[in-house]
Scaffold this motif. Structure first.
Motif, mmCIF file in Angstrom:
data_model
loop_
_atom_site.group_PDB
_atom_site.id
_atom_site.type_symbol
_atom_site.label_atom_id
_atom_site.label_comp_id
_atom_site.label_asym_id
_atom_site.label_seq_id
_atom_site.Cartn_x
_atom_site.Cartn_y
_atom_site.Cartn_z
ATOM 1 N N VAL A 61 0.844 -1.187 0.000
ATOM 2 C CA VAL A 61 0.000 0.000 0.000
ATOM 3 C C VAL A 61 0.884 1.244 0.000
ATOM 4 O O VAL A 61 1.833 1.335 0.782
ATOM 5 C CB VAL A 61 -0.948 0.016 1.215
ATOM 6 N N PHE A 62 0.548 2.184 -0.881
ATOM 7 C CA PHE A 62 1.297 3.427 -1.007
ATOM 8 C C PHE A 62 0.364 4.616 -0.785
ATOM 9 O O PHE A 62 -0.819 4.572 -1.142
ATOM 10 C CB PHE A 62 1.926 3.548 -2.397
ATOM 11 N N VAL A 63 0.913 5.679 -0.195
ATOM 12 C CA VAL A 63 0.205 6.949 -0.092
ATOM 13 C C VAL A 63 0.448 7.718 -1.389
ATOM 14 O O VAL A 63 1.602 7.862 -1.816
ATOM 15 C CB VAL A 63 0.694 7.769 1.114
ATOM 16 N N VAL A 64 -0.621 8.206 -2.013
ATOM 17 C CA VAL A 64 -0.498 8.896 -3.295
ATOM 18 C C VAL A 64 -1.301 10.192 -3.263
ATOM 19 O O VAL A 64 -2.193 10.375 -2.429
ATOM 20 C CB VAL A 64 -0.993 8.005 -4.460
ATOM 21 N N THR B 175 -5.264 13.331 -0.766
ATOM 22 C CA THR B 175 -4.318 12.258 -0.469
ATOM 23 C C THR B 175 -5.101 10.966 -0.323
ATOM 24 O O THR B 175 -6.058 10.898 0.460
ATOM 25 C CB THR B 175 -3.541 12.544 0.832
ATOM 26 N N ARG B 176 -4.706 9.971 -1.087
ATOM 27 C CA ARG B 176 -5.399 8.681 -1.058
ATOM 28 C C ARG B 176 -4.366 7.574 -0.884
ATOM 29 O O ARG B 176 -3.179 7.837 -0.722
ATOM 30 C CB ARG B 176 -6.207 8.468 -2.348
ATOM 31 N N CYS B 177 -4.810 6.350 -0.905
ATOM 32 C CA CYS B 177 -3.859 5.238 -0.872
ATOM 33 C C CYS B 177 -4.106 4.325 -2.060
ATOM 34 O O CYS B 177 -5.240 4.204 -2.558
ATOM 35 C CB CYS B 177 -3.902 4.477 0.449
ATOM 36 N N ALA B 178 -3.037 3.709 -2.524
ATOM 37 C CA ALA B 178 -3.090 2.793 -3.657
ATOM 38 C C ALA B 178 -2.624 1.422 -3.179
ATOM 39 O O ALA B 178 -1.509 1.282 -2.669
ATOM 40 C CB ALA B 178 -2.203 3.293 -4.793
ATOM 41 N N LYS B 179 -3.475 0.442 -3.325
ATOM 42 C CA LYS B 179 -3.183 -0.915 -2.881
ATOM 43 C C LYS B 179 -2.823 -1.763 -4.094
ATOM 44 O O LYS B 179 -3.646 -1.970 -4.981
ATOM 45 C CB LYS B 179 -4.390 -1.505 -2.157
ATOM 46 N N VAL C 158 -16.057 1.303 6.076
ATOM 47 C CA VAL C 158 -14.917 0.777 5.330
ATOM 48 C C VAL C 158 -14.320 1.926 4.522
ATOM 49 O O VAL C 158 -14.980 2.946 4.307
ATOM 50 C CB VAL C 158 -15.341 -0.377 4.384
ATOM 51 N N PRO C 159 -13.082 1.795 4.052
ATOM 52 C CA PRO C 159 -12.518 2.862 3.215
ATOM 53 C C PRO C 159 -13.336 3.038 1.932
ATOM 54 O O PRO C 159 -13.775 2.056 1.329
ATOM 55 C CB PRO C 159 -11.102 2.351 2.902
ATOM 56 N N THR C 160 -13.501 4.283 1.526
ATOM 57 C CA THR C 160 -14.230 4.560 0.290
ATOM 58 C C THR C 160 -13.385 4.168 -0.917
ATOM 59 O O THR C 160 -12.254 4.638 -1.050
ATOM 60 C CB THR C 160 -14.579 6.055 0.192
ATOM 61 N N PRO C 161 -13.896 3.290 -1.797
ATOM 62 C CA PRO C 161 -13.135 2.939 -3.002
ATOM 63 C C PRO C 161 -13.369 3.981 -4.090
ATOM 64 O O PRO C 161 -14.469 4.512 -4.237
ATOM 65 C CB PRO C 161 -13.729 1.578 -3.395
ATOM 66 N N TYR C 162 -12.304 4.285 -4.859
ATOM 67 C CA TYR C 162 -12.421 5.275 -5.921
ATOM 68 C C TYR C 162 -12.216 4.681 -7.310
ATOM 69 O O TYR C 162 -12.886 5.088 -8.262
ATOM 70 C CB TYR C 162 -11.402 6.410 -5.706
ATOM 71 N N GLU D 252 -9.820 5.548 -0.179
ATOM 72 C CA GLU D 252 -9.645 6.553 0.872
ATOM 73 C C GLU D 252 -8.460 6.215 1.771
ATOM 74 O O GLU D 252 -8.246 5.058 2.139
ATOM 75 C CB GLU D 252 -10.927 6.590 1.707
ATOM 76 N N LEU D 253 -7.692 7.228 2.134
ATOM 77 C CA LEU D 253 -6.664 7.086 3.152
ATOM 78 C C LEU D 253 -7.317 7.388 4.491
ATOM 79 O O LEU D 253 -7.715 8.526 4.758
ATOM 80 C CB LEU D 253 -5.499 8.044 2.901
ATOM 81 N N VAL D 254 -7.454 6.377 5.323
ATOM 82 C CA VAL D 254 -8.077 6.534 6.638
ATOM 83 C C VAL D 254 -7.056 7.182 7.566
ATOM 84 O O VAL D 254 -5.919 6.704 7.686
ATOM 85 C CB VAL D 254 -8.531 5.171 7.190
ATOM 86 N N THR D 255 -7.440 8.261 8.252
ATOM 87 C CA THR D 255 -6.474 9.064 9.014
ATOM 88 C C THR D 255 -6.851 9.201 10.488
ATOM 89 O O THR D 255 -7.995 8.959 10.891
ATOM 90 C CB THR D 255 -6.350 10.468 8.408
ATOM 91 N N ASP D 256 -5.844 9.629 11.275
ATOM 92 C CA ASP D 256 -6.054 9.911 12.696
ATOM 93 C C ASP D 256 -6.346 11.397 12.869
ATOM 94 O O ASP D 256 -6.546 12.131 11.887
ATOM 95 C CB ASP D 256 -4.851 9.465 13.524
ATOM 96 N N ALA D 257 -6.338 11.857 14.106
ATOM 97 C CA ALA D 257 -6.693 13.252 14.394
ATOM 98 C C ALA D 257 -5.714 14.252 13.791
ATOM 99 O O ALA D 257 -6.067 15.401 13.519
ATOM 100 C CB ALA D 257 -6.782 13.458 15.907
ATOM 101 N N GLU D 258 -4.456 13.821 13.566
ATOM 102 C CA GLU D 258 -3.441 14.712 12.990
ATOM 103 C C GLU D 258 -3.394 14.639 11.470
ATOM 104 O O GLU D 258 -2.578 15.306 10.837
ATOM 105 C CB GLU D 258 -2.055 14.357 13.551
#
Length: 292
Positions: A31-34, A40-44, A108-112, A122-128
């Motif tokens: 998995v990469f952050v793109v 900002t999303r992620c690519a699996k 679940v993460p939103t698929p694009y 979707e890149l699931v994130t924390d409070a920061e």
């Protein structure tokens, strides 16, 4: 960073702009952050079957629907084309499950997009705003453990009511995401379920019950470390019993208790089932060999 070859193809297609960094490498995928425009999303990137360490795939792919009878026959024969079709079905299963579960209200993460074995989501994130941690990287108070366990049991029920069993649910594929508050209210942390290529059809897979019981037991064992009272619960059999009886809904109030019935085993019936299965397997092998 330099884009891996399979992500370079998505850059050329205009689906992503840049690759920021690698987020993780697991048994099934990397998995990469793109960056995609302002988002900002992620690519699996799914690993090929020969490079995956995931075992017992046959249990998960049982009775999965494929796009054509030709594909189904090829997959049954294990031909080169069949293996390619099976790999494509395995990779697209997560996309199908994500859309199905999102529609059912499961977090679940939103698929694009899904392109050439790469899932953009979707890149699931924390409070920061950083990538959200997995549950296994977080310590909880007893109150937090009870709350998150209750939420996830509700998600398991919601998934089952949508006809899906995760099949590999544990603290390693649940993220603790942050949902910002609205109208000045404080945001809250909550679980997001990920990693669904092995999700199975609850009604069509003979292993669905075993997998659901294991999923629920994994949740009990993990959160039971922080809230020991959870170790005495028995949600899995209760959920499955209600599902089989057609009594399970998203509003069902669960007790966490289950009274098992002790019934005599009909050995003759069991042996008949075994004989029938052996006969069906022999007939299938004969057809595959061209004998019929």
């Amino acid at each position: 960073m330099k884009a891996p070859p399979r992500l370079q193809a998505l850059i050329e297609e205009g689906l992503i702009d840049t690759v920021v960094r690698q987020l993780m490498s697991g048994k099934e995928a990397m998995v990469f952050v793109v960056r995609c425009g302002d988002e900002t999303r992620c690519a699996k990137i799914y690993k090929e079957a020969t490079n995956r360490s995931f075992r017992q795939a046959v249990d998960y792919t049982e009775n999965r629907k494929v796009k054509s009878s030709r594909s189904a026959r090829a997959m049954a024969k294990g031909s080169r084309f069949g293996r390619q079709e099976q790999e494509a079905a395995w990779q697209s299963a997560e996309v199908d499950a994500l859309y199905r579960l999102a529609a059912a209200g499961v977090r679940v993460p939103t698929p694009y997009n899904f392109h050439e074995g790469v899932l953009l989501m979707e890149l699931v994130t924390d409070a920061e705003g950083d990538a959200a941690p997995r549950l296994n990287d977080v310590a909880f108070t007893p109150e937090q453990a009870l709350a998150h366990h209750a939420t996830l049991i509700g998600e398991v029920v919601r998934m089952l009511c949508a006809g899906v069993v995760h099949g590999d649910l544990s603290e390693f594929n649940i993220l603790l995401a942050h949902t910002p508050g609205v109208d000045g209210q404080e945001g809250v942390d909550g679980p997001v379920i990920i990693d669904l290529p092995q999700a199975v059809d609850a009604a069509g897979n003979n292993h669905a019950q075993r997998m659901l019981l294991r999923d629920v037991a994994n949740l009990r064992d993990f959160f039971g470390q922080f809230a020991p009272a959870l170790r005495q619960t028995d949600y899995g059999p209760e959920i499955w019993s209600l599902y089989q009886a057609g009594l399970l809904s998203n509003e069902t109030v669960l007790t966490g208790q289950f009274q098992r019935q002790n019934a005599d085993v009909d050995m003759q019936a069991v042996l008949r089932e075994i004989d029938d299965a052996c006969a069906e397997d022999a007939a299938r092998r004969l057809r595959m060999a061209g004998g019929v």
